[in-house]
Design a protein around this motif. Sequence first.
Motif, PDB file in Angstrom:
ATOM      1  N   PRO A  50       0.826  -1.216   0.000  1.00  0.00           N
ATOM      2  CA  PRO A  50       0.000   0.000   0.000  1.00  0.00           C
ATOM      3  C   PRO A  50       0.853   1.256   0.000  1.00  0.00           C
ATOM      4  O   PRO A  50       1.964   1.281   0.533  1.00  0.00           O
ATOM      5  CB  PRO A  50      -0.809  -0.119   1.292  1.00  0.00           C
ATOM      6  N   PRO A 213      -8.114   9.428  -8.220  1.00  0.00           N
ATOM      7  CA  PRO A 213      -8.206   9.181  -6.781  1.00  0.00           C
ATOM      8  C   PRO A 213      -6.827   9.286  -6.157  1.00  0.00           C
ATOM      9  O   PRO A 213      -5.813   9.052  -6.817  1.00  0.00           O
ATOM     10  CB  PRO A 213      -8.753   7.745  -6.703  1.00  0.00           C
ATOM     11  N   VAL A 215      -5.218   7.487  -4.073  1.00  0.00           N
ATOM     12  CA  VAL A 215      -4.491   6.220  -4.043  1.00  0.00           C
ATOM     13  C   VAL A 215      -4.922   5.378  -5.235  1.00  0.00           C
ATOM     14  O   VAL A 215      -6.127   5.235  -5.484  1.00  0.00           O
ATOM     15  CB  VAL A 215      -4.750   5.463  -2.731  1.00  0.00           C
ATOM     16  N   PRO A 216      -3.998   4.824  -6.011  1.00  0.00           N
ATOM     17  CA  PRO A 216      -4.377   4.036  -7.181  1.00  0.00           C
ATOM     18  C   PRO A 216      -5.208   2.816  -6.798  1.00  0.00           C
ATOM     19  O   PRO A 216      -4.839   2.065  -5.901  1.00  0.00           O
ATOM     20  CB  PRO A 216      -3.026   3.602  -7.771  1.00  0.00           C
ATOM     21  N   PRO A 217      -6.335   2.601  -7.467  1.00  0.00           N
ATOM     22  CA  PRO A 217      -7.106   1.388  -7.209  1.00  0.00           C
ATOM     23  C   PRO A 217      -6.385   0.172  -7.787  1.00  0.00           C
ATOM     24  O   PRO A 217      -5.722   0.263  -8.825  1.00  0.00           O
ATOM     25  CB  PRO A 217      -8.424   1.646  -7.943  1.00  0.00           C
ATOM     26  N   VAL A 218      -6.497  -0.948  -7.103  1.00  0.00           N
ATOM     27  CA  VAL A 218      -5.861  -2.186  -7.562  1.00  0.00           C
ATOM     28  C   VAL A 218      -6.936  -3.250  -7.723  1.00  0.00           C
ATOM     29  O   VAL A 218      -7.614  -3.605  -6.763  1.00  0.00           O
ATOM     30  CB  VAL A 218      -4.789  -2.671  -6.564  1.00  0.00           C
ATOM     31  N   GLY A 219      -7.130  -3.737  -8.938  1.00  0.00           N
ATOM     32  CA  GLY A 219      -8.096  -4.797  -9.200  1.00  0.00           C
ATOM     33  C   GLY A 219      -7.417  -6.141  -9.313  1.00  0.00           C
ATOM     34  O   GLY A 219      -6.289  -6.334  -8.838  1.00  0.00           O
ATOM     35  N   TRP A 225      -5.572  -3.118 -14.959  1.00  0.00           N
ATOM     36  CA  TRP A 225      -4.867  -2.300 -13.969  1.00  0.00           C
ATOM     37  C   TRP A 225      -3.697  -1.559 -14.601  1.00  0.00           C
ATOM     38  O   TRP A 225      -3.496  -0.362 -14.379  1.00  0.00           O
ATOM     39  CB  TRP A 225      -4.352  -3.183 -12.824  1.00  0.00           C
ATOM     40  N   GLU A 229      -3.178   2.447 -14.874  1.00  0.00           N
ATOM     41  CA  GLU A 229      -2.029   3.088 -14.229  1.00  0.00           C
ATOM     42  C   GLU A 229      -1.212   3.874 -15.254  1.00  0.00           C
ATOM     43  O   GLU A 229      -0.745   4.979 -14.982  1.00  0.00           O
ATOM     44  CB  GLU A 229      -1.163   2.025 -13.551  1.00  0.00           C
ATOM     45  N   SER A 232      -2.693   7.222 -16.078  1.00  0.00           N
ATOM     46  CA  SER A 232      -2.662   8.242 -15.023  1.00  0.00           C
ATOM     47  C   SER A 232      -1.593   9.305 -15.278  1.00  0.00           C
ATOM     48  O   SER A 232      -1.570  10.340 -14.616  1.00  0.00           O
ATOM     49  CB  SER A 232      -2.436   7.591 -13.648  1.00  0.00           C
TER      50      SER A 232
END
Length: 325
Positions: A50, A213, A215-219, A225, A229, A232
Amino acid sequence: MTRRTLRTAGRKGLGAAAVGARMGGRVAVLGVRAGIRRTQRFPDLPDLPPGEVVDLPGRGRVFAVDTGAPYPGAPTLLLFHGLATTSYLTWFSSIDELRPHYRLVMLDQRWHGRGILSDRFDLDDCSDDAAALLEVLGISEVVAVGYSMGGALAQVFWRRHGDRVAGLVLASTAACWKANLGDAFFYPLLGAANAALRSHYRERVGLLHGSLPEVPPVGTDLSAWAWAEFRSTSAWALPEVLGALGSFDARPWLSEIDVPTAVVVTARDRAIATSRQRALAVAIPDVTVFEAPGGHASVVFDVERWRPVFLEAVADVVGRVRARR
């Protein structure tokens, strides 16, 4: 040639540079998008450590990751990412292998991902951001590791903050971005275009930056993903960043580097010629050279062959640092 003709030619050159820069950014986006969709050699998406937004006093807020030490006294690697990517996207394929042995610290650079959106992109500023992050985290010494643009940043970091650098790992990078007469013409023209259009670039980069956002979302799907990324970082950032890289030249002081260093050469590199990567290594006194067989994007698209070479280079530098103690 009259003054009017000179002014007209200058405006045309400026416009050509701006159009070329924008086209280069779009080509990069399309190329990476195609690679993400077509490659059959993508690694599995690891359980990413994280990250969080960190306030760097007097500098700005930046997304950064600190994995913490896996054991007392573990070496710290400061990871600098490549052009048009982010810290996660450059290093995700190696994190699982590195975390058991090293504390990992990384941040999104200015004008990239969730990095600081400054008035302009500057390698010195990026280096100082990294030093400020180490100060916030209470870290006194690191092995600085850089890939491509990140390799230039690692060199600058040693130059500006050598008291914090125990060793260097420089991968798929060079000591200077100007390789030939074409570059000698292109980069000054790009610099002129950037001076005229920088505020427009920054505005467009800012629009994307503000929509992300924190914090980058992680799928679970690696392809989705990675593409998210990659997107971004705005393509409008690339002319500004390339202009700064065009002014980078470490050759006058490479011989002063006094820490154990490894250079990881990508043997089929079409972005930064192998000869330039080897020239970087030759100029550094205490250096070991490692060679991976793939191209410039091996860190993502040729991981199975690139990663063992990279891990060996990191272990080599850390081993030599320890031997000095």
